[in-house]
Design an enzyme around this catalytic site. Structure first.
Site, PDB file in Angstrom:
ATOM      1  N   HIS A 123       8.554   4.523  -2.199  1.00 22.08           N
ATOM      2  CA  HIS A 123       7.373   3.409  -3.114  1.00 22.08           C
ATOM      3  C   HIS A 123       7.659   3.560  -4.608  1.00 22.08           C
ATOM      4  O   HIS A 123       7.942   4.430  -5.191  1.00 22.08           O
ATOM      5  CB  HIS A 123       6.261   3.773  -2.481  1.00 22.08           C
ATOM      6  CG  HIS A 123       5.683   3.421  -1.264  1.00 22.08           C
ATOM      7  ND1 HIS A 123       6.000   4.260  -0.232  1.00 22.08           N
ATOM      8  CD2 HIS A 123       5.171   2.430  -0.713  1.00 22.08           C
ATOM      9  CE1 HIS A 123       5.505   3.833   1.134  1.00 22.08           C
ATOM     10  NE2 HIS A 123       5.005   2.443   0.725  1.00 22.08           N
ATOM     11  N   SER A 160       1.578  -1.744   0.958  1.00 18.63           N
ATOM     12  CA  SER A 160       1.347  -0.668   0.081  1.00 18.63           C
ATOM     13  C   SER A 160       2.086  -1.071  -1.069  1.00 18.63           C
ATOM     14  O   SER A 160       1.832  -0.347  -2.187  1.00 18.63           O
ATOM     15  CB  SER A 160       2.114   0.761   0.838  1.00 18.63           C
ATOM     16  OG  SER A 160       3.362   0.171   1.249  1.00 18.63           O
TER      17      SER A 160
END
Length: 267
Positions: free
Chosen positions: A249, A42
């Site tokens: 993230h 990711s």
């Protein structure tokens, strides 16, 4: 005599111009032949930066991720973007390597965090006690010592076998928290320190395996310094209950301001 000198000078100029044009053509051809393949999890697909390509499904690839940004700036003839959210080393080997070949010139890769239990570590640290968090981090470190090196060797060997002429850049992971920072709620300082220590531990393992394979390891730790959670200028999402998958993230700014320049320097 004057005509001869003029003719000689004209001939020399024409030859020089021809050589310059030919050289420029070679440079353009060399650029046009360049092939880049972006692999990983990711952190490479761009989770957290939004604008996801619907055709990528659950992989959540986006034009805001550093591989796509680099490709847009450098215009390689071929660009294959197979990074996928949630990918582990075995997933990269099974699902992402098809575009690699002897003509591939550049490969980027982030992988290892999911193998080491990134999601479970963060869940434990958010929901349970500090001692439970530290214990789970220590379990992840034990996995990094005992099992991850073999997993990394397998995927690195597969990349090298399929793309023997490529420059391979292994990118690391940022520290999540600025210790002693601006956060007045959330995780304890002890939990934050344990999580940052785990990132450093994982990066050290990635760097060692990359060096053993002749790959370049590109650390993003310095690039994200001053932009961690609790810094006041975050390039990382904190816990987001509304969109849990984007938690921890990089934001779009983290991809363009953190990962992209680091990769550009290493590529």
């Amino acid at each position: 005599m004057r005509l001869s000198r003029f003719a000689a000078l004209t001939s020399s100029l024409l030859l020089a111009a021809g050589a310059a044009l030919f050289g420029a053509g070679q440079a353009s051809a060399a650029q046009a032949d360049f092939g880049y393949v972006a692999l990983g999890d990711s952190y490479s697909s761009g989770v957290g930066s939004g604008n996801y390509d619907s055709s990528s499904g659950d992989c959540k690839r986006t034009s805001r991720a550093y591989p796509a940004l680099w490709a847009a700036a450098h215009a390689p003839q071929t660009f294959s973007f197979t990074a996928c959210s949630g990918a582990r080393t075995d997933d990269v080997r099974a699902n992402q390597l098809a575009p690699l070949n002897t003509g591939t010139d550049l490969v980027s890769l982030t992988v290892g965090g999911n193998d080491a239990g990134f999601s479970d570590v963060m869940t434990t640290c958010v929901l349970q006690s500090e001692s439970s968090c530290v214990n789970r981090v220590n379990q992840a470190k034990a996995y990094v010592d005992s099992t991850l090196p073999g997993k990394l060797d397998a995927v690195y060997d597969a990349v090298a076998s399929r793309a023997p002429n490529a420059r391979v850049v292994i990118l690391g992971y940022p520290r999540f928290y600025k210790l002693g920072g601006s956060c007045i709620a959330g995780l304890s300082e002890g939990k934050r320190a344990a999580i940052d220590g785990a990132a450093d531990y994982l990066n050290a393992a990635l760097a060692k395996r990359a060096a053993n394979h002749g790959f370049r390891f590109a650390s993003v730790t310095s690039a994200f310094t001053g932009h961690e959670i609790c810094s006041g200028s975050e390039w990382l999402h904190s816990l987001n209950w509304a969109n849990i998958g984007e938690s921890y993230h990089p934001t779009a700014a983290g991809q363009s301001g953190g990962y992209l320049p680091v990769f550009t320097s290493a590529a």
